[in-house]
Design a protein around this motif. Sequence first.
Motif, mmCIF file in Angstrom:
data_model
loop_
_atom_site.group_PDB
_atom_site.id
_atom_site.type_symbol
_atom_site.label_atom_id
_atom_site.label_comp_id
_atom_site.label_asym_id
_atom_site.label_seq_id
_atom_site.Cartn_x
_atom_site.Cartn_y
_atom_site.Cartn_z
ATOM 1 N N GLY A 18 11.908 6.033 -9.350
ATOM 2 C CA GLY A 18 10.472 6.143 -9.152
ATOM 3 C C GLY A 18 9.701 5.340 -10.175
ATOM 4 N N TYR A 19 10.176 5.381 -11.433
ATOM 5 C CA TYR A 19 9.553 4.549 -12.456
ATOM 6 C C TYR A 19 9.676 3.072 -12.089
ATOM 7 C CZ TYR A 19 9.177 1.580 -16.456
ATOM 8 O OH TYR A 19 8.832 0.530 -17.258
ATOM 9 N N MET A 20 10.869 2.666 -11.648
ATOM 10 C CA MET A 20 11.069 1.271 -11.264
ATOM 11 C C MET A 20 10.136 0.901 -10.113
ATOM 12 S SD MET A 20 13.303 0.266 -13.448
ATOM 13 C CE MET A 20 13.480 -1.380 -12.749
ATOM 14 N N GLY A 21 9.990 1.794 -9.143
ATOM 15 C CA GLY A 21 9.096 1.542 -8.028
ATOM 16 C C GLY A 21 7.653 1.392 -8.476
ATOM 17 N N MET A 22 7.247 2.171 -9.474
ATOM 18 C CA MET A 22 5.888 2.073 -9.986
ATOM 19 C C MET A 22 5.636 0.705 -10.600
ATOM 20 S SD MET A 22 3.845 4.522 -12.663
ATOM 21 C CE MET A 22 5.101 4.410 -13.932
ATOM 22 N N VAL A 23 6.553 0.239 -11.449
ATOM 23 C CA VAL A 23 6.372 -1.070 -12.079
ATOM 24 C C VAL A 23 6.417 -2.184 -11.028
ATOM 25 C CG1 VAL A 23 7.296 -2.710 -13.761
ATOM 26 C CG2 VAL A 23 7.278 -0.276 -14.285
ATOM 27 N N GLU A 24 7.251 -2.007 -10.016
ATOM 28 C CA GLU A 24 7.331 -3.015 -8.953
ATOM 29 C C GLU A 24 6.060 -3.066 -8.105
ATOM 30 O OE1 GLU A 24 10.901 -1.983 -6.895
ATOM 31 O OE2 GLU A 24 12.201 -2.647 -8.536
ATOM 32 N N SER A 25 5.230 -2.022 -8.180
ATOM 33 C CA SER A 25 3.959 -2.039 -7.456
ATOM 34 C C SER A 25 2.860 -2.742 -8.246
ATOM 35 C CB SER A 25 3.510 -0.607 -7.126
ATOM 36 O OG SER A 25 2.997 0.059 -8.273
ATOM 37 N N PHE A 26 3.095 -3.047 -9.534
ATOM 38 C CA PHE A 26 2.085 -3.719 -10.346
ATOM 39 C C PHE A 26 1.854 -5.145 -9.854
ATOM 40 C CE2 PHE A 26 3.161 -0.996 -14.318
ATOM 41 C CZ PHE A 26 2.469 0.071 -13.767
ATOM 42 N N ALA B 64 0.829 -1.207 0.000
ATOM 43 C CA ALA B 64 0.000 0.000 0.000
ATOM 44 C C ALA B 64 0.863 1.256 0.000
ATOM 45 C CB ALA B 64 -0.928 -0.009 1.210
ATOM 46 N N ALA B 65 1.940 1.238 0.800
ATOM 47 C CA ALA B 65 2.848 2.391 0.851
ATOM 48 C C ALA B 65 3.526 2.601 -0.499
ATOM 49 C CB ALA B 65 3.881 2.184 1.945
ATOM 50 N N SER B 66 3.902 1.501 -1.159
ATOM 51 C CA SER B 66 4.518 1.592 -2.481
ATOM 52 C C SER B 66 3.533 2.158 -3.491
ATOM 53 C CB SER B 66 4.980 0.192 -2.919
ATOM 54 O OG SER B 66 5.484 0.213 -4.230
ATOM 55 N N TYR B 67 2.297 1.741 -3.389
ATOM 56 C CA TYR B 67 1.248 2.233 -4.286
ATOM 57 C C TYR B 67 1.087 3.741 -4.136
ATOM 58 C CZ TYR B 67 -3.238 1.865 -6.765
ATOM 59 O OH TYR B 67 -4.251 1.981 -7.667
ATOM 60 N N LEU B 68 1.049 4.215 -2.887
ATOM 61 C CA LEU B 68 0.910 5.652 -2.629
ATOM 62 C C LEU B 68 2.110 6.425 -3.164
ATOM 63 C CD1 LEU B 68 -0.429 8.106 -1.249
ATOM 64 C CD2 LEU B 68 0.774 7.459 0.840
ATOM 65 N N LYS B 69 3.299 5.893 -2.977
ATOM 66 C CA LYS B 69 4.515 6.622 -3.331
ATOM 67 C C LYS B 69 4.736 6.713 -4.827
ATOM 68 C CE LYS B 69 9.496 6.716 -2.368
ATOM 69 N NZ LYS B 69 10.610 6.067 -1.617
ATOM 70 N N TYR B 70 4.413 5.632 -5.556
ATOM 71 C CA TYR B 70 4.876 5.562 -6.944
ATOM 72 C C TYR B 70 3.800 5.680 -8.019
ATOM 73 C CZ TYR B 70 9.246 3.899 -4.894
ATOM 74 O OH TYR B 70 10.410 3.788 -4.159
ATOM 75 N N ARG B 71 2.567 5.361 -7.723
ATOM 76 C CA ARG B 71 1.569 5.346 -8.789
ATOM 77 C C ARG B 71 1.293 6.744 -9.348
ATOM 78 N NH1 ARG B 71 -1.532 0.740 -10.095
ATOM 79 N NH2 ARG B 71 -0.279 -1.054 -9.484
ATOM 80 N N VAL B 72 1.050 6.803 -10.649
ATOM 81 C CA VAL B 72 0.726 8.059 -11.321
ATOM 82 C C VAL B 72 -0.775 8.312 -11.205
ATOM 83 C CG1 VAL B 72 0.703 9.281 -13.521
ATOM 84 C CG2 VAL B 72 2.651 7.826 -12.915
#
Length: 271
Positions: free
Chosen positions: A208-216, A12-20
């Motif tokens: 940040g882009y890497m973090g976004m994909v890692e949240s998928f 959830a924290a990763s989702y908040l931090k990285y999602r567009v």
Amino acid sequence: MAHRLFEGKKHAASYLKYRVSPSEHLIQQVLGFLEKRKARPFELAVDVGCGSGQGTQLLAQHFASVVGTDVSPAQLDLALQYALEANITYRECAAEELPFADSSVDLVTVLTAFHWFDRPRFLLEAHRVLKPCGCLALLSYTMDMELSYEGCCSQTLNQFYAALKLYRDPHLGPSSIELYRAAYESIAYPDKEWQECVRVRKAMPLSGYMGMVESFSSYQILLREDPQKAAQLSQDICQKLMSVMQVTSAEAEVVVAVKYYYVLACKPEEA
């Protein structure tokens, strides 16, 4: 039944931090559709599958009251921590069982979550709670993103997506966009709109882009099955991207173009 994901505190924290988040332009597209069918002031918007509330907050200035709903306590805890507007509240509930009276909601939004729902049940529930001339907005985006750095675009992203396709949740089928197109076709309202590609661009560090994909979800499935393989894949892709960009730090700023698509539909006045 609906699929429950993104519920762990770390995820959830990763989702908040990285999602567009959806852009203001996208939100204005939704509001413009609603405004042509229903006069202001708008009373109640419900953001279903709201996650940590990034999209919910974008609605606050346009409605007397906004309610974000989600099945995940961890997501809602984060949403509450970052809720700045007094007219936003959050409710824990399933998308298919919304705690609102019949014909009580002006706008129902789902921002990048509809594909996880029991879609036929949710569409019936949205119909139940919407006022006559109220609107439903289903937004999501493709994994076919564009990454640019100082005017150059990279094709290395395709390698990342190809590797993750093996871990795609069967509930999503081969293509999420087809689920939304099918939903558009299935909605019986005569007044509806389908838009396939609206680009939202956001500058962020490569990390940040890497973090976004890692949240998928596909990466998270790989991470659960084989943490070492997931970490190695992420590291390899990051190194390849840095090589293409000719930089030595993953904090170099890139521009990510996310391709949104959406369904807008207005409940008939006589329904």
